[in-house]
Motif scaffolding. Structure first.
Motif, PDB file in Angstrom:
ATOM      1  N   GLY A  11       0.832  -1.197   0.000  1.00 46.59           N
ATOM      2  CA  GLY A  11       0.000   0.000   0.000  1.00 46.59           C
ATOM      3  C   GLY A  11       0.868   1.249   0.000  1.00 46.59           C
ATOM      4  O   GLY A  11       1.893   1.299   0.673  1.00 46.59           O
ATOM      5  N   ILE A  13       0.447   5.449   0.449  1.00 46.42           N
ATOM      6  CA  ILE A  13      -0.462   6.559   0.757  1.00 46.42           C
ATOM      7  C   ILE A  13       0.222   7.887   0.428  1.00 46.42           C
ATOM      8  O   ILE A  13       1.313   8.164   0.931  1.00 46.42           O
ATOM      9  N   CYS A  43      -3.366   5.042  -2.397  1.00 45.84           N
ATOM     10  CA  CYS A  43      -4.436   5.752  -1.696  1.00 45.84           C
ATOM     11  C   CYS A  43      -4.056   7.227  -1.547  1.00 45.84           C
ATOM     12  O   CYS A  43      -2.901   7.553  -1.309  1.00 45.84           O
ATOM     13  N   ASN A  44      -5.037   8.091  -1.667  1.00 49.89           N
ATOM     14  CA  ASN A  44      -4.820   9.529  -1.563  1.00 49.89           C
ATOM     15  C   ASN A  44      -5.490  10.055  -0.299  1.00 49.89           C
ATOM     16  O   ASN A  44      -6.703   9.946  -0.145  1.00 49.89           O
ATOM     17  N   SER A  45      -4.714  10.632   0.615  1.00 49.20           N
ATOM     18  CA  SER A  45      -5.296  11.058   1.891  1.00 49.20           C
ATOM     19  C   SER A  45      -5.845  12.480   1.864  1.00 49.20           C
ATOM     20  O   SER A  45      -6.482  12.919   2.815  1.00 49.20           O
ATOM     21  N   LYS A  51      -8.361  10.387   6.971  1.00 49.83           N
ATOM     22  CA  LYS A  51      -8.285   9.514   5.794  1.00 49.83           C
ATOM     23  C   LYS A  51      -7.024   8.655   5.837  1.00 49.83           C
ATOM     24  O   LYS A  51      -7.047   7.482   5.479  1.00 49.83           O
ATOM     25  N   GLU A  52      -5.950   9.254   6.304  1.00 52.45           N
ATOM     26  CA  GLU A  52      -4.678   8.530   6.370  1.00 52.45           C
ATOM     27  C   GLU A  52      -4.803   7.334   7.332  1.00 52.45           C
ATOM     28  O   GLU A  52      -4.410   6.207   7.009  1.00 52.45           O
ATOM     29  N   TYR A  55      -7.091   4.659   5.832  1.00 48.50           N
ATOM     30  CA  TYR A  55      -6.436   3.844   4.805  1.00 48.50           C
ATOM     31  C   TYR A  55      -5.438   2.857   5.405  1.00 48.50           C
ATOM     32  O   TYR A  55      -5.347   1.714   4.963  1.00 48.50           O
ATOM     33  N   LEU A  59      -5.860  -1.029   4.742  1.00 48.60           N
ATOM     34  CA  LEU A  59      -4.787  -1.761   4.050  1.00 48.60           C
ATOM     35  C   LEU A  59      -4.259  -2.902   4.920  1.00 48.60           C
ATOM     36  O   LEU A  59      -3.946  -3.983   4.415  1.00 48.60           O
TER      37      LEU A  59
END
Ligand code: RIB
Length: 279
Positions: A11, A13, A43-45, A51-52, A55, A59
């Motif tokens: 993953g 980020i 993944c985009n935070s 969001k971070e 994710y 993950l």
């Protein structure tokens, strides 16, 4: 021995997928991951801590073999620690403290190169648009830049805190180009250099004849600007590759390592000798 099943997933980020610096970083990581038989989930935070954390949790539930973290800000590299138990990870580009395993640029050296370049062109009235002060990359770039100026017994006429976005730099440059007579501006990334271009255009100032501009990153599109942007280059793709290589090493051999990349000055067309003022 014990047989552990691998998902062969990694993953990654990133904080701001809309900034072309990060896709380049992702491409490097993806190519290196693929070369070792791993797939990359990106993944985009959006610079959000929630969001971070979300994710990272997701993950881990999907049993990725490891994580590459380009954290929203330096701050999160420590506040994320509770979420990072029982998973391999490396930091990439953004981190507050020197991480155990990771890749970053020598940002201080990059800021110094930018300052030196403008001084060598005879500039003495220089402005700076930084990134967010909470991000160490930005603080280090400003520190290197001011160190170069201090060696010439100068200091920046002004430093404005931008947020790495084009619009933040546009707003600052519009105001500061009205109030002050700087002949050069250093922006702590290329997106913000584009914002200065827009402001210079708005104020009817020619780059580089009346205003020199130097950016940071060397994202692919800036060599197509008119005039072509002078900037501090990060080998972004190679940094992405290196981070994935370090993570794979950690997963497969249990070893951790840290790499610091050196920035380079790329002189194009947006910087020139200081205007003489017509004598
Ligand atoms: O342009 C985005 C900036 O944020 C880059 O300079 C990169 O180093 C990141 O931290």
């Amino acid at each position: 021995g014990l047989v552990t099943k691998q998902s062969k997933l990694i993953g990654l980020i990133v904080p701001t997928i809309s900034n072309p610096f990060f896709p380049e970083l992702c491409r490097g990581a993806e190519d290196e991951a693929n070369a070792h038989g791993y797939s990359l989930v990106i993944c985009n935070s959006d610079a959000s801590a929630e969001k971070e954390e979300h994710y990272i949790t997701i993950l881990k539930e999907q049993q990725v073999d490891g994580l590459i973290l380009s954290s929203r800000s330096g701050l999160s590299s420590t506040s994320l620690l509770p979420f990072l138990k029982n998973v391999h990870y490396v930091h990439l580009d953004r981190m507050e403290e020197e991480a155990v395993s990771g890749v970053r640029l020598d940002n201080e050296a990059g800021g110094y190169l930018a300052g030196k370049h403008l001084l060598e062109l005879g500039h003495t009235k220089i402005g700076c648009i930084s990134g967010p002060n909470e991000i160490r990359n930005s603080r280090d770039r400003v520190a290197g830049f001011t160190r170069a100026l201090a060696e010439a017994n100068l200091e920046p006429v002004w430093i404005q805190e931008g947020d790495f976005s084009l619009d933040s730099a546009y707003q600052h440059a519009m105001a500061k180009l009205e109030e002050t007579d700087v002949t050069a501006i250093f922006t702590c990334n290329d997106m913000m250099a584009c914002g200065v271009y827009r402001a210079a255009h708005g104020r009817g100032m020619a780059i580089p004849k009346e205003l020199s501009v130097i950016g940071f990153d060397d994202v692919p599109l800036v060599s197509a600007l008119i005039p072509k942007l002078t900037t501090i280059r990060q080998d972004t793709y190679a940094m992405g590759r290196k981070a994935a290589a370090l993570l794979v090493q950690q997963i497969e051999e249990g070893t951790t390592d840290f790499a610091i990349f050196e920035p380079t000055l790329v002189v194009r067309e947006s910087t020139a000798y200081v205007p003489t003022g017509g004598n």
